[in-house]
Design an enzyme around this catalytic site. Structure first.
Site, short mmCIF file in Angstrom:
data_model
loop_
_atom_site.label_atom_id
_atom_site.label_comp_id
_atom_site.label_asym_id
_atom_site.label_seq_id
_atom_site.Cartn_x
_atom_site.Cartn_y
_atom_site.Cartn_z
N HIS A 423 38.27 22.82 50.20
CA HIS A 423 39.43 23.26 49.47
C HIS A 423 39.24 24.49 48.63
CE1 HIS A 423 41.59 22.84 45.33
NE2 HIS A 423 42.67 22.35 46.12
N ARG A 529 46.47 51.49 27.98
CA ARG A 529 45.98 50.75 26.74
C ARG A 529 44.94 51.73 26.22
NH1 ARG A 529 47.01 46.08 30.43
NH2 ARG A 529 48.13 44.73 29.41
N CYS A 798 55.81 46.67 32.02
CA CYS A 798 54.47 46.87 32.32
C CYS A 798 53.51 45.57 32.19
CB CYS A 798 54.24 48.17 31.38
SG CYS A 798 54.15 47.82 29.77
#
Ligand code: PEP
Ligand code: MG
Length: 842
Positions: A423, A529, A798
């Site tokens: 998986h 930022r 953004c």
């Protein structure tokens, strides 16, 4: 009565009624390729067959004339949805066996009969497969005898001899297999609708057995891993069907000349040339790289089937570009043929082989690429780390579907158990995320530790590097290299950029982010930022000093030390971006991210500030907020302590002057975060205009800048008309906007998001997939109201959603100018944006 259609040039065959294989066979027939007689059963016919409706098997058999052998193959709408396996040699019985023994020899006749008895017993009559498996050392003749006996023992009847009965049984069992619950769930997992139909193809078999050149093979004209042109395939003499060519089959010939062994090209140059020519014709006329299944029957070539060459993401890209370069498909089509998300896999970072590596554990290289992150042991923690913006690597014994959400939040997966099809491996490859499975580790999920073979122990939060290409987990953060971009990638992206009509920028906080962004051809930085520039080392301390300062003078002193750091950061960013727009967001530090969270941290800070520990602890308590994400963040900090934004504005302007001296003129964009009222923008604008005037005065230099607002609160979206009066651009921060529109904490939602999605409260985690209905409406309202007041207003997004293809479609439809996303998602966004234009042009 159940209908069937002979596939002819003009027969009414469509993908949505008879399936892809039927349609493809009709195309081959239209190309005059030597396809044996073929009949198609529609979805409707097969469905009625599954329900038990009778049909005239004899009439169907008559189509094929004088008792040949037949094959039945599935034909679903999309080949990826699977279907029952093909059954060959229908019509074999004792009489036909005797005839074929005469004409083709006993061994060939035995092999044909055995193959059919095996398939019929196991897949149609559902008898125990073990009874029909024989060791290669058992002579075919004996195997056939045993198989016929086993059949009689199990069913009480001799093997059915009537070809019409055999065919009827085969068709009905394949029809029923498609309707079974497991098959349905499996195909639904691959995106098939609940009512997806199955068509069936009955075809006369060209015998790959017998005198003269006889055999079966497949051929294709590209390498399925790289997409490079090469004649590839296999051919086995005296054989039938694809399965006979499987790995380990002995006596297989190469197709073109090959040093490693005999080839069809050398053995039968004319047949080989004809085969290659036919495959080329398929490529050109079917506008796709096809894998052609063929049979040579006593020196005569037959084409039985053709399927799209299965391919890696890398090959898919090269094939699409090559087809367009050869004029076979238009460029727009090539753009549409490469799934945008597959670029992430293609453009993986790799672990730098020259960096030192301390191998913690080895396992299976299940999904390529390199990643650096902190160890987490469960999905909830993975989501928490992601919400904090900290990359994490999920470590599990093995993964289950419950872990998918966590896997999406991680940058890599490491499991103790599992193989290449486990998986974890399958999902990780799907997402394009590095993954190592079956690693030499022992996990204790309760204690959140993992123990290595050499006894070392790691804990949650420890940083490791995952090398999914080598199958290794490494200690610490090893250097990662950007992925290689080849001619095919560059060409496709150039074509995409040429038609794209929405901009793509990157969210980049550091020079290295900016360099990646440039490398991926971002059209600028859409969000820097600035508080992220202060997360590390000495800078963090200065930042904390500023936050901690109780008195104006103390703050002024810390700010004075931050100024040169910021100035040099911005100079570097501007220089890397070479005149492209750079949108700098003024400080938006959720205070708790900068406060020490434990005693040790408080002590360090006390030392750095030369204050008694008790003062520091008291100040931390004073600054602590009940809900920091809704507290003294963003513009609220700027309004309360104007000197902070003034310092940043000065740093930006001084850097603008400096960078413009050495390169392209810079027009910085300054963005105010977390605005909710017009007055906030007015106040900050006045401050910043004042700083600009002062810097112009002091330096005598001229510069311009653009001031904009980040729309992150629902109020800002609703009052965008007011706000736009003082803003050149609005950029929607959909992370906070989602948080505030739903009243969902970005940091805590992980705890219940699984339950919410599982129970269908939310169709998807709205932090991953933009909520078009709610948050999306705020975006539309904001853009519309803002533009009404200021038609030339630039509008962008953004938040994390900016790199998501569906969100890009939404923003483009809403008339946004650009999206901004993390640097590694820039190529995905560029291609996804171009695909919207290409799809419109279709
Ligand atoms: C946002 O809120 O969408 C955003 C981009 O800002 P941050 O993630 O820094 O809050
Ligand atoms: Mg925000």
């Amino acid at each position: 009565m159940l209908g069937f259609t002979r596939i002819r040039r003009v027969a009414p065959i469509a993908v949505n009624t008879h399936g892809g294989r039927a349609k493809c066979l009709q195309r081959l027939i239209r190309l005059d390729l030597p396809v044996p007689e073929t009949v198609a059963l529609s979805f409707d016919a097969v469905h009625r067959l599954a329900e038990g409706q009778a049909f005239d098997k004899k009439a169907l058999l008559r189509v094929f004339g004088d008792a040949p052998l037949l094959s039945v193959r599935p034909s679903s709408e999309d080949p990826d949805w699977g279907g029952p396996g093909a059954i060959l040699n229908i019509g074999m019985n004792d009489a036909r066996h005797a005839e074929l023994t005469e004409s083709h020899g006993a061994e060939a006749a035995d092999a044909l009969y055995l193959r059919f008895v095996q398939a019929f017993a196991v897949h149609v009559e559902r008898l125990d497969p073990e009874l029909f498996e024989f060791d290669a050392s058992v002579p075919v003749h004996e195997a056939l005898k045993s198989a016929l006996e086993a059949h009689e023992d199990e069913t009480g009847d001799p093997f059915p001899q009537d070809p019409a009965h055999q065919l009827g049984q085969v068709l009905r069992s394949m029809a029923r297999a498609w309707e079974g619950t497991t098959a349905r769930l499996l195909r639904q997992a691959k995106g098939a609708p609940a009512d997806a139909g199955l068509g069936l193809i009955v075809q006369s078999m060209a015998l790959g057995l017998g005198p003269g050149e006889s055999g079966a093979g497949v051929v294709q004209l590209v390498d399925e891993q790289t997409g490079a042109p090469v004649i590839k395939g296999r051919y086995l003499r005296q054989a039938q069907g694809r399965a006979a060519l499987g790995k380990g089959a002995c006596g297989v010939l190469y197709l073109s000349k090959d040093e490693r062994g005999e080839s069809l090209e050398e053995a039968q140059p004319d047949l080989f040339a004809k085969l290659v020519e036919m495959t080329r014709l398929c490529r050109v006329r079917l506008r796709e790289e096809m894998q052609v299944e063929f049979t040579i029957s006593e020196g005569k070539l037959f084409v039985l089937d053709a399927v799209r060459v299965p391919r890696s993401s890398r090959a898919a890209l090269r094939i699409a570009v090559q087809l367009a370069e050869d004029g076979i498909i238009p460029r727009e089509e090539a753009i549409l043929r490469v799934p945008a998300r597959s670029l992430t896999e293609l453009l993986h970072q790799q672990v730098d082989p020259t960096d030192s590596r301390d191998v913690l554990a080895k396992g299976i290289a299940a999904s390529p690429g390199g990643a650096v992150g902190r160890i987490v042991f469960n999905s909830t923690d993975a989501q928490t780390y992601e919400a904090r913006g900290e990359p994490c690597i999920m470590v599990r014994r093995e993964t289950t579907p419950e872990d998918i959400r966590g896997m999406h939040s991680s940058v890599g997966i490491l499991t103790e158990r599992g193989g290449v099809t486990s998986h974890a491996a399958v999902i990780a490859r799907g997402i394009g995320m590095p993954c190592v499975v079956g690693a030499s580790i022992r996990i204790n999920s309760r204690e959140r530790t993992l123990t290595l073979e050499d006894g070392r122990k790691l804990e949650e939060g420890d940083v490791i590097t995952l090398d999914g290409s080598a199958g290794e987990a490494l200690l610490g953060a090893v250097r990662l290299l950007p992925p290689v971009k080849d001619h095919w990638y560059v060409t496709l992206m150039d074509w995409a950029d040429a038609i794209r009509d929405i901009g793509v920028r990157a969210n980049a906080d550091t020079p290295s982010d900016a360099a990646v962004a440039r490398n991926f051809k971002a059209q600028g930085i859409g969000l820097c930022r600035t508080e992220h520039m202060f997360f590390e080392g000495d800078r963090l301390t200065v930042m904390r000093e500023m936050i901690f300062a109780a008195k104006h003078e103390d703050r002024a002193e810390a700010i004075a030390r931050l100024l040169p750091m910021q100035r040099s950061d911005f100079i570097e960013l501007f220089c890397i971006m070479e005149g492209l727009p750079v949108c700098i967001r003024l400080f938006d530090p959720p205070l708790h991210e900068f406060l020490p969270s434990d005693r040790e941290g408080a002590k360090e800070l006390a030392e750095a500030l030369d204050l008694p520990l008790s003062d520091v602890t008291r100040r931390i308590e004073w600054l602590s907020e009940f809900n920091p994400m809704l507290g003294m963040r963003g513009v609220r900090l700027g309004i309360t302590f104007p000197e902070i934004y003034e310092m940043q504005a000065r740093a930006i302007f001084e850097a603008t002057i400096e960078a413009s001296k050495h390169g392209a003129p810079v027009v910085p964009e300054i963005m105010i975060p977390l605005v909710s009222a017009k007055r906030e923008v007015e106040l900050v604008k006045t401050q910043i205009d004042g700083v600009a005037a002062a810097v112009r005065n002091e330096t005598g230099a001229e510069f311009t800048y653009r001031l904009g607002v980040m729309v992150e609160t629902p109020r800002a979206a609703l009052r965008a008309g007011d706000i736009a009066q003082n803003a050149a651009f609005l950029s929607f921060g959909t992370n906070d906007l989602t948080q505030m529109a739903y009243g969902l904490s970005r940091d805590d939602a992980g705890r219940f998001m699984n339950a919410y999605v599982q129970q269908g409260v939310f169709p998807e985690d709205p932090f991953h997939t933009l909520d078009f209905e709610g948050v999306g409406e705020l975006l539309k309202i904001g853009a519309e109201r803002g533009r009404k007041v200021r038609p030339e207003l630039t509008v962008a997004v953004c938040g994390e959603h900016g790199g998501n293809p569906e969100s890009i479609a939404f923003c483009r439809a809403a008339g946004f100018d650009y999206v901004s996303c993390s640097p590694f998602r820039v190529p995905v966004a560029r291609l996804a944006a171009a695909q919207l234009v290409a799809a419109d042009a279709k």
